[in-house]
Design an enzyme around this catalytic site. Structure first.
Site, PDB file in Angstrom:
ATOM      1  N   GLU A 134     -18.650-123.133 -74.463  1.00 43.34           N
ATOM      2  CA  GLU A 134     -17.736-122.677 -73.602  1.00 43.34           C
ATOM      3  C   GLU A 134     -18.236-121.257 -73.174  1.00 43.34           C
ATOM      4  O   GLU A 134     -19.423-120.972 -73.021  1.00 43.34           O
ATOM      5  CB  GLU A 134     -16.418-122.774 -74.163  1.00 43.34           C
ATOM      6  CG  GLU A 134     -15.918-124.182 -74.390  1.00 43.34           C
ATOM      7  CD  GLU A 134     -14.415-124.343 -74.699  1.00 43.34           C
ATOM      8  OE1 GLU A 134     -13.534-123.663 -73.875  1.00 43.34           O
ATOM      9  OE2 GLU A 134     -14.038-124.879 -75.784  1.00 43.34           O
ATOM     10  N   ASP A 163      -5.468-128.100 -70.411  1.00 45.70           N
ATOM     11  CA  ASP A 163      -6.694-127.444 -71.432  1.00 45.70           C
ATOM     12  C   ASP A 163      -5.819-125.945 -71.834  1.00 45.70           C
ATOM     13  O   ASP A 163      -5.052-125.805 -71.480  1.00 45.70           O
ATOM     14  CB  ASP A 163      -7.873-127.213 -70.838  1.00 45.70           C
ATOM     15  CG  ASP A 163      -8.912-127.150 -71.827  1.00 45.70           C
ATOM     16  OD1 ASP A 163      -8.644-127.001 -72.959  1.00 45.70           O
ATOM     17  OD2 ASP A 163     -10.052-127.286 -71.303  1.00 45.70           O
TER      18      ASP A 163
HETATM   19  C1  BGC Z   1     -11.878-126.531 -74.186  1.00 41.50           C
HETATM   20  C2  BGC Z   1     -11.618-127.977 -74.501  1.00 41.50           C
HETATM   21  C3  BGC Z   1     -10.931-128.347 -75.722  1.00 41.50           C
HETATM   22  C4  BGC Z   1      -9.834-127.758 -76.150  1.00 41.50           C
HETATM   23  C5  BGC Z   1      -9.166-127.755 -77.422  1.00 41.50           C
HETATM   24  C6  BGC Z   1     -10.646-125.931 -74.628  1.00 41.50           C
HETATM   25  O1  BGC Z   1     -11.217-124.508 -74.721  1.00 41.50           O
HETATM   26  O2  BGC Z   1     -11.996-126.408 -72.966  1.00 41.50           O
HETATM   27  O3  BGC Z   1     -12.780-128.895 -74.237  1.00 41.50           O
HETATM   28  O4  BGC Z   1     -10.521-129.802 -75.973  1.00 41.50           O
HETATM   29  O5  BGC Z   1     -10.169-126.185 -76.057  1.00 41.50           O
HETATM   30  O6  BGC Z   1      -9.752-127.096 -78.397  1.00 41.50           O
END
Ligand code: BGC
Length: 740
Positions: free
Chosen positions: A510, A300
């Site tokens: 997030e 991630d």
């Molecule tokens: C998130 C993921 C996402 C990635 C790419 C991360 O901050 O946790 O779910 O796929 O960013 O955008």
């Protein structure tokens, strides 16, 4: 001239031969170490750009930086938008520029794989079909929608030239505080597994033929246990014993592997003190050896560097790279620089990472590109634009929203409302589009209201359309967390028959969505309390990504609708239900808590309901009312004694005993009464919807297998134990015995 043409055709054939070759090993053999390490490197679009897109300025790619990324650092993958959704044409132009360099200006012509988060439709493409967020999709208990969503999102991102989608989210939504709860399919293992499998098949095709230009590679995420931070704060520690990990958190990922998902993204955080990016148990033992996953493991966002900076388990960024690659990460979402490339190159040269490990990762990445048909055609499938955001696709999103919205309270049948009633519409979420969609909509946080398409309807606009503008008064009353004109709203209610009060959350996702308190801001409660002083009927419409506490005001409302994040058609769907054009059929995919410190899920243990303990949330998992009534009868289990390996056939009859047609979701639960590891009181094992006209009844058959009776035993292995089991559907129960 002719000779030149023949030579070019011949050269072309040789090239095509190389590129067509799904003989990944042959290609791997030709690659330098630098080219291999580059394939494992994924950078974000920002790295190769001059300027982010904003509502007032265009995005600007930097061709020199792009060429540097691909020809100097050999990057295998790019991701994300910068920072605002592009039009399909902008995407197509961007992807064409990238692939031109990758295939024409590099020695081996290996195409780049571009990835995005299209988590509720192609949410980073203007004009795309967007869907309800996953928590709402789960409330439909209708995996056919999940499959359709996967299909439509695949077509629409492929049309842009993007073959890789970072979805589905298969974390279990069992902590209501968590800011990504709405990205999950809720708290139940079986429901999550079914929705996830269907989504993977929608994205990849029934046979996972992702080279088909309407398909993409899906990416199950965030493996494993990310969704259960003890504190409820995103990217903080989870404490999950192995038995629980295997019982609750692993099965949806196992189901997606079985459904053939091509890739997996790793949990950004830690379980039991071990960041998953550095955990060979999760990434090798469980994922590769037990689940037999063959695809690509991508990190991630910045999470390899985080092993040093945030998690403090690696004493340098370089050591972090070593740990992660040796633990099984194939591709690093670095994403802002080339540190991963430089460090990994050095580590291999120093003998600290064997080249065989690099080969293993790169082989998987090349295989993914080959499976996607990128060697044959890495360019956007522009012909798909004919099907982009078709009216059928938009209709599917609307229908999903209609089936998701959950009627939680309807005292004296206050709903549906009559269309000629005088209505006050109020509340912070009544006249905004962003709140219906939530995060990951046009921007990461989804909170730029001005970029939402004006032709979509807010709740207010949809109510006005149905009831007639002259019958509707709108007074916002409050913003999300502050009073605006509550007194004016109360005054307006004096002239109205009903108040529709739209409360809930602003968009977030997030870590920025972290909260300390599941209660809503005071102003929102106050709005309802003040309106209630008039004793006129109040319809509460909750538009939110997680179940904010409404215990304080639920008694004041005659009707409560939970809309979740129903997507761009949500306003219409809510109005359809309010006025009875659609009979609600959504059911809760989570437990809606009553109290701030009681977050138990429906599949709790018996001790948790041994008095004085109880499972008494505001609304339980699986709850949802209808405008009609259903009667359940004749629950039958085909045998009293079941031998291991035998199927168990269960039938149940459901009758619509009310006056309107409806869709009813039948939920079948199983309880194992006594076993060596304390059993949950019950677990959902099957569900099925039926549509019934008034007076109509249908009998539905379910088949359970021995696997459905199994659990993770004392040795952390899946076992079945003989004994007494209970099947329950609605308030009916039947027993059977499992015998050796
Ligand atoms: C998130 C993921 C996402 C990635 C790419 C991360 O901050 O946790 O779910 O796929 O960013 O955008």
């Amino acid at each position: 001239m002719k000779t030149l043409q023949i030579l070019m055709v011949f050269m072309g054939l040789i090239m095509v031969n190389v590129l067509l070759a799904t003989d990944v090993d042959a290609l791997l053999k030709q690659m330098s170490l630098e080219e291999k390490v580059g394939q494992m490197t994924q950078v974000t679009l920002q790295v190769v750009s001059d300027q982010a897109a904003t509502p007032t300025q265009p995005f600007k790619l930097n061709p020199d930086k792009l060429a540097e990324a691909i020809t100097k650092y050999h990057v295998g993958s790019l991701l994300n938008v910068y920072d605002l959704a592009f039009t399909p044409e902008q995407w197509q132009e961007l992807i064409t520029s990238i692939q031109d360099i990758a295939t024409k200006q590099t020695r081996l012509g290996i195409p780049v794989i571009y990835g995005v988060d299209a988590i509720h439709g192609a949410n980073y493409t203007k004009g795309a079909t967007l869907f309800p967020q996953s928590i709402a999709m789960a409330a439909t208990f209708n995996p056919a929608f999940s499959k359709k969503e996967g299909e439509i999102a695949a077509l629409e991102i492929r049309a842009c030239g993007i073959p890789w989608n970072f979805n589905p989210v298969l974390g279990m939504g069992r902590n209501p505080l968590w800011s990504r709860l709405w990205e999950t399919y809720g708290e139940d293992v079986y429901l999550t597994s079914e929705m996830g499998k269907a989504y993977v098949k929608g994205q990849e095709g029934d046979q996972n033929t992702v080279s088909d230009p309407v398909r993409v590679a899906s990416c199950m995420k965030h493996y494993l246990g990310y969704s259960f931070p003890l504190s409820g704060k995103d990217r903080t520690p989870a404490w999950i014993p192995e038995r629980m990990l295997r019982e609750i958190f692993l099965p949806p990922f196992a189901a997606a592997v079985e459904a053939g998902t091509h890739t997996v993204m790793v949990n950004s955080s830690e379980i039991n003190g071990i960041p998953v990016h550095a955990d060979p148990f999760a990434l090798i033992t469980l994922l590769r050896e037990e689940l037999a996953f063959k695809g690509v493991v991508v990190s991630d966002w910045r999470d390899i560097l985080n092993l040093h900076d945030r998690e403090h388990i690696a004493d340098s960024p370089k050591e972090a790279v070593r740990m992660a690659v040796m633990a099984g990460i194939d591709m690093s979402m670095v994403p802002y620089d080339y540190s991963f490339y430089n460090d990994l190159l050095a580590l291999v040269k120093e003998g600290k990472v064997p080249e065989s490990r690099i080969d293993e990762a790169v082989r998987r990445i090349l295989q993914l590109k080959a499976d996607l048909g990128l060697f044959e055609n890495p360019y956007p499938e522009k012909s798909l634009m004919k099907q982009f955001a078709s009216s059928e696709a938009v209709e599917t999103s609307l229908e999903a929203a209609r089936q998701a919205i959950t009627l939680l309270k309807n005292t004296d049948g206050i709903l549906p409302l009559k269309k000629n009633a005088k209505i006050l519409v109020t509340g912070p979420n009544a006249n905004m589009l962003s709140v219906l969609n939530g995060g990951w909509t046009y921007t990461w946080q989804g909170n730029l209201e001005e970029v939402y398409p004006q032709e979509k309807m807010t709740v207010l606009e949809a109510v006005e359309e149905k009831a007639g503008k002259g019958n509707v008064t709108f007074i916002p009353g409050t913003e999300f967390d502050k009073e605006v004109d509550i007194a004016a709203a109360v005054n307006a209610l004096k002239q109205s028959d009903y108040a529709i009060v739209c409360l809930g959350e602003l968009p977030y996702c997030e870590t920025p969505g972290n909260i300390d308190d599941l209660r809503l801001p005071e102003a929102q409660y106050k709005l309802v309390e003040q309106l209630a002083t008039l004793n006129k009927p109040i319809i509460l419409v909750m538009i939110e990504g997680r179940p904010r506490l409404i215990t304080r005001i639920s008694e004041l409302a005659d009707g409560i609708l939970l809309a979740y994040l129903p997507g761009p058609e949500g306003g219409r769907a809510i109005a359809d239900i309010i006025f009875g054009d659609v009979n609600p059929s959504g059911k809760l995919p989570i437990t809606y808590p009553k109290s701030a410190n009681d977050f138990k899920c429906y599949d709790h243990k018996f001790s948790e309901i041994t008095p004085p303990n109880r499972y008494e949330p505001l609304f339980p998992f699986g709850y949802g009312l209808s405008y009609t009534n259903y009667t359940y009868s004749d629950l039958k289990v085909d045998k009293e004694q079941v031998k291991k390996g035998e199927e168990i056939k269960i039938t149940i009859t459901v009758k619509n005993t009310g006056n309107v047609a409806g869709r009813e979701v039948i939920l079948l639960y199983l309880s194992d009464l006594f076993r060596s590891v304390t059993p949950p009181v019950r677990q959902l094992k099957r569900f099925q919807d039926v549509t019934l006209k008034p007076g109509e009844s249908k009998t539905v058959e379910f088949v359970l297998k021995t696997h459905d009776l199994s659990f993770i035993g004392i040795d952390n292995k899946r076992i079945t134990e003989p004994g007494e089991f209970v099947i329950s559907v609605a308030d009916l129960m039947q027993k059977f015995n499992l015998v050796d």
